[in-house]
Design a protein around this motif. Sequence first.
Motif, mmCIF file in Angstrom:
data_model
loop_
_atom_site.group_PDB
_atom_site.id
_atom_site.type_symbol
_atom_site.label_atom_id
_atom_site.label_comp_id
_atom_site.label_asym_id
_atom_site.label_seq_id
_atom_site.Cartn_x
_atom_site.Cartn_y
_atom_site.Cartn_z
ATOM 1 N N ALA A 98 -5.662 -9.355 32.517
ATOM 2 C CA ALA A 98 -5.829 -10.731 32.053
ATOM 3 C C ALA A 98 -4.506 -11.302 31.548
ATOM 4 O O ALA A 98 -4.162 -12.464 31.827
ATOM 5 C CB ALA A 98 -6.887 -10.783 30.954
ATOM 6 N N LEU A 99 -3.742 -10.491 30.807
ATOM 7 C CA LEU A 99 -2.428 -10.949 30.337
ATOM 8 C C LEU A 99 -1.485 -11.209 31.498
ATOM 9 O O LEU A 99 -0.711 -12.182 31.484
ATOM 10 C CB LEU A 99 -1.836 -9.904 29.386
ATOM 11 C CG LEU A 99 -2.555 -9.733 28.035
ATOM 12 C CD1 LEU A 99 -1.926 -8.589 27.249
ATOM 13 C CD2 LEU A 99 -2.503 -11.026 27.235
ATOM 14 N N LEU A 100 -1.546 -10.356 32.521
ATOM 15 C CA LEU A 100 -0.682 -10.541 33.692
ATOM 16 C C LEU A 100 -1.024 -11.842 34.418
ATOM 17 O O LEU A 100 -0.122 -12.633 34.758
ATOM 18 C CB LEU A 100 -0.833 -9.342 34.632
ATOM 19 C CG LEU A 100 -0.051 -9.405 35.951
ATOM 20 C CD1 LEU A 100 1.451 -9.430 35.683
ATOM 21 C CD2 LEU A 100 -0.417 -8.227 36.842
ATOM 22 N N ILE A 101 -2.321 -12.096 34.647
ATOM 23 C CA ILE A 101 -2.727 -13.316 35.345
ATOM 24 C C ILE A 101 -2.394 -14.550 34.503
ATOM 25 O O ILE A 101 -1.937 -15.569 35.031
ATOM 26 C CB ILE A 101 -4.231 -13.254 35.662
ATOM 27 C CG1 ILE A 101 -4.517 -12.133 36.667
ATOM 28 C CG2 ILE A 101 -4.723 -14.584 36.229
ATOM 29 C CD1 ILE A 101 -5.983 -11.954 36.986
ATOM 30 N N LEU A 102 -2.613 -14.450 33.179
ATOM 31 C CA LEU A 102 -2.269 -15.570 32.301
ATOM 32 C C LEU A 102 -0.786 -15.901 32.400
ATOM 33 O O LEU A 102 -0.399 -17.073 32.490
ATOM 34 C CB LEU A 102 -2.639 -15.225 30.857
ATOM 35 C CG LEU A 102 -2.302 -16.269 29.793
ATOM 36 C CD1 LEU A 102 -3.084 -17.548 30.061
ATOM 37 C CD2 LEU A 102 -2.577 -15.746 28.401
ATOM 38 N N GLY A 103 0.063 -14.872 32.403
ATOM 39 C CA GLY A 103 1.497 -15.110 32.529
ATOM 40 C C GLY A 103 1.873 -15.731 33.865
ATOM 41 O O GLY A 103 2.701 -16.648 33.925
ATOM 42 N N ILE A 104 1.239 -15.251 34.959
ATOM 43 C CA ILE A 104 1.546 -15.800 36.280
ATOM 44 C C ILE A 104 1.155 -17.275 36.355
ATOM 45 O O ILE A 104 1.918 -18.123 36.848
ATOM 46 C CB ILE A 104 0.831 -14.977 37.370
ATOM 47 C CG1 ILE A 104 1.436 -13.562 37.447
ATOM 48 C CG2 ILE A 104 0.932 -15.662 38.729
ATOM 49 C CD1 ILE A 104 0.709 -12.636 38.398
ATOM 50 N N VAL A 105 -0.043 -17.607 35.871
ATOM 51 C CA VAL A 105 -0.499 -18.997 35.919
ATOM 52 C C VAL A 105 0.363 -19.875 35.026
ATOM 53 O O VAL A 105 0.672 -21.023 35.354
ATOM 54 C CB VAL A 105 -1.988 -19.072 35.509
ATOM 55 C CG1 VAL A 105 -2.451 -20.518 35.417
ATOM 56 C CG2 VAL A 105 -2.849 -18.321 36.504
ATOM 57 N N TRP A 106 0.789 -19.339 33.879
ATOM 58 C CA TRP A 106 1.647 -20.103 32.977
ATOM 59 C C TRP A 106 2.983 -20.438 33.651
ATOM 60 O O TRP A 106 3.476 -21.566 33.591
ATOM 61 C CB TRP A 106 1.886 -19.302 31.699
ATOM 62 C CG TRP A 106 1.844 -20.159 30.471
ATOM 63 C CD1 TRP A 106 2.341 -21.415 30.327
ATOM 64 C CD2 TRP A 106 1.255 -19.815 29.213
ATOM 65 N NE1 TRP A 106 2.110 -21.887 29.068
ATOM 66 C CE2 TRP A 106 1.450 -20.931 28.355
ATOM 67 C CE3 TRP A 106 0.602 -18.700 28.728
ATOM 68 C CZ2 TRP A 106 1.004 -20.936 27.039
ATOM 69 C CZ3 TRP A 106 0.150 -18.716 27.428
ATOM 70 C CH2 TRP A 106 0.354 -19.813 26.588
ATOM 71 N N VAL A 107 3.563 -19.432 34.304
ATOM 72 C CA VAL A 107 4.830 -19.665 35.004
ATOM 73 C C VAL A 107 4.639 -20.654 36.144
ATOM 74 O O VAL A 107 5.462 -21.560 36.361
ATOM 75 C CB VAL A 107 5.392 -18.329 35.522
ATOM 76 C CG1 VAL A 107 6.595 -18.564 36.421
ATOM 77 C CG2 VAL A 107 5.790 -17.428 34.357
ATOM 78 N N ALA A 108 3.520 -20.502 36.902
ATOM 79 C CA ALA A 108 3.261 -21.427 38.005
ATOM 80 C C ALA A 108 3.074 -22.846 37.488
ATOM 81 O O ALA A 108 3.568 -23.810 38.083
ATOM 82 C CB ALA A 108 2.021 -20.973 38.776
ATOM 83 N N SER A 109 2.371 -23.009 36.368
ATOM 84 C CA SER A 109 2.186 -24.337 35.795
ATOM 85 C C SER A 109 3.507 -24.931 35.324
ATOM 86 O O SER A 109 3.747 -26.134 35.468
ATOM 87 C CB SER A 109 1.194 -24.252 34.633
ATOM 88 O OG SER A 109 1.054 -25.499 33.998
ATOM 89 N N ALA A 110 4.370 -24.086 34.768
ATOM 90 C CA ALA A 110 5.675 -24.582 34.312
ATOM 91 C C ALA A 110 6.545 -25.022 35.493
ATOM 92 O O ALA A 110 7.305 -25.994 35.392
ATOM 93 C CB ALA A 110 6.380 -23.496 33.505
#
Length: 429
Positions: A98-110
């Motif tokens: 979950a932390l990995l996916i959250l980080g990926i989506v955060w980077v993609a959103s940025a």
Amino acid sequence: LFLSTFTLAVSAGAVLLLPFSIISNEILLSFPQNYYIQWLNGSLIHGLWNLASLFSNLCLFVLMPFAFFFLESEGFAGLKKGIRARVLETLVMLILLALLILGIVWVASALIDNDAASMESLYDLWEFYLPYLYSCISLMGCLLLLLCTPVGLSRMFTVMGQLLVKPTILEDLDEQMYIITLEEEAIQRRLNGVSSMVEYQTAELERELEKVKSRKTNLERRKKASAWERNLVYPAVMILLLTETSISVLLVALNILYLLVDETAMPKGSGGPGIGNASLSTFGFVGAALEIILIFYLMVSSVVGFYSLRFFENFTPRKDDTTMTKIIGNCVSILVLSSALPVMSRTLGITRFDLLGDFGRFNWLGNFYIVLSYNLLFAIVTTLCLVRKFTSAVREELLKALGLDKLHLSNNPRDSETKPSANGHQKTL
């Protein structure tokens, strides 16, 4: 196994939800004041869409990863081996995932939308993050449907041809039956005469005998079939498949024109008149029934096309020969396809039903260029697949007539098959 069964049930619910909503709307229009259907209202249908979206998220991001990691887990070193240790390791792996996916989506959103509002909204996991993540999964599912459905639409003719009995035209089934029986007896005699020490030769003969028996079974079925089944059912089913495919392509072409002319044709356009206020189809109940048939046809075609792709050929489940990991993978694939089916049906203009709940909150549904490109690609790829399907036989005959068949210009997998000729010899096509 229980989690996989539950996931398949959610997939079935996601597939049936759109037809149920269309039927409910037509029933409410036909019987607006009927006492016995007062329970059928917009609030119920809206709640069902939210539940389907919620359970799809739950299965996709929690239950199926838990099932996979639980199968692979053994427990942390130093802990007593058992179910509790395996569950603990699985939960830790889920948190890390979950932390990995959250980080990926955060980077993609940025990278895509780098402003304070979008970054602030990612802190709201329930109202924004999960729908946003599910929107990305739905987009991937729609792209997978774009790849599978045209292949499945052309493959459906072959599948139905294998299930149904073809008409007997210029064929002598008694002679073919006699030839295949002689071939079976010859192989059986060779198999009885082979020494048990020659294992590879015995295995090869057994495989050949199984193929001959399979062909004999098909011939027996064709011989026992009635004239109605041979000469009426098969052409009727083929005409029905061709009609449904043509109507699907025609609806997509009309939707492309609507998109170019009218902004409300977008999937994320107007909110719609609501349940029970107006018919979703121009032709009323008949048009709604046609939409439901097309939706089921597209779902079956997408599943057939999914397992027909070379990349997923080894993914096909087989009776008594499917690992639990492969079962989980199949359940996830079916869930992604079924969750994206309502979105694809609305995007292609198969139905005008406005998606409810989290299904209608996908950001990319409001992008004109994505929706238009999706419609164009679907229409072009489906047409190309059908043209290739129906012209392959003509192309093979032209190559034979010109004497070019020996150059192996065709990529048809049937080129390597063998069929018995009238004199009993094997003839390679």
